[in-house]
Design an enzyme around this catalytic site. Sequence first.
Site, PDB file in Angstrom:
ATOM      1  N   THR A 224      28.905  49.740  15.494  1.00 41.13           N
ATOM      2  CA  THR A 224      29.286  50.108  14.485  1.00 41.13           C
ATOM      3  C   THR A 224      30.962  49.692  14.226  1.00 41.13           C
ATOM      4  OG1 THR A 224      28.313  52.376  14.292  1.00 41.13           O
ATOM      5  CG2 THR A 224      30.441  52.068  12.823  1.00 41.13           C
TER       6      THR A 224
ATOM      7  N   LYS B  44      27.173  51.742   6.629  1.00 43.62           N
ATOM      8  CA  LYS B  44      27.418  52.481   7.820  1.00 43.62           C
ATOM      9  C   LYS B  44      28.709  53.202   7.624  1.00 43.62           C
ATOM     10  CE  LYS B  44      27.130  54.762  11.440  1.00 43.62           C
ATOM     11  NZ  LYS B  44      26.826  54.269  13.177  1.00 43.62           N
TER      12      LYS B  44
ATOM     13  N   LYS C  74      37.018  56.831  15.556  1.00 47.64           N
ATOM     14  CA  LYS C  74      37.128  55.582  15.572  1.00 47.64           C
ATOM     15  C   LYS C  74      36.225  55.247  14.288  1.00 47.64           C
ATOM     16  CE  LYS C  74      33.827  52.555  16.934  1.00 47.64           C
ATOM     17  NZ  LYS C  74      32.762  52.029  16.437  1.00 47.64           N
TER      18      LYS C  74
END
Length: 294
Positions: free
Chosen positions: A94, A169, A244
């Site tokens: 990701t 995402k 994150k």
Amino acid sequence: MTRIAFLGLGHMGLPMAVNLVKAGHDVIGYDPVPAAVDAASAAGVPIASFGIDAVAGAEVVITMFPAGKHVIAAYEDGLLAAADPGTLFIESSTIAVDEARTAHALAIEAGHRNIDAPVSGGVVGAENGTLAFMVGGSDDDFAAALPLLEVMGKRIVHCGGPGLGQAAKVCNNMILAVSQIAVAEAFVLGERLGLEHQALFDVVSQASGQCWSITTNCPVPGPVPTSPANRDYQPGFAGALMAKDLGLALQAIEQTTTDAQMGRLAQRIYAEFAAGEGGHRDFSGIITDIRDAS
């Protein structure tokens, strides 16, 4: 049978690689962390001494790294050069949309193919082969990757061109973070009103508040036996990784001047969570911070 190099054998990467081995593919893995190497060897995944050794001769290279800087550094520092011409690189970390597009450009320039294919579904989904893949890339490269993605996932969506898998995402994880906070707050409120966890779960899991954060990732022990709450919030998807990912969401929010107040608030809450002990627990452990702050 496809010869696959799988780089990044952590909590998510290892079960994904194991499922490819079980499906009969020729998989060779690599991870710089000795504990991950030991776990992969015990699970039957052959290990290379270096990433470039794993990539040499592979038809497909799958990467599952912590952050975009690791992906780009690996591409620039020898992975692309070590691969046979026309190798398909599947980037399942990701990372930021612009980082995914940079990685794509580097791969194409080096004579390879590339898709971004981040995942959702957590460790349980990785173990069960039921992940969701959000894919960005060309139609032909998506079609080439699809048989492998179907081994590791249950729902695979082609979201568009390079970087758009990562775009999907970052939106998905922003929703997940906001819903996980809301579910945690609701369970703390329920406790203080005298509700048993199971009673609240029985209502919400079948009512309008139903969501993945309730039915799969319930943040209190008891109602969902497979949830991290029943394993002392062992990661799993660590709080630091959610922080994150929300940093990537915040970056996208600012780049697009989007008025996303809940996304900004979730980013702040998880950054504070990750800065303390919670960073090393599953991200659903945010409920402990909410209890303490109330």
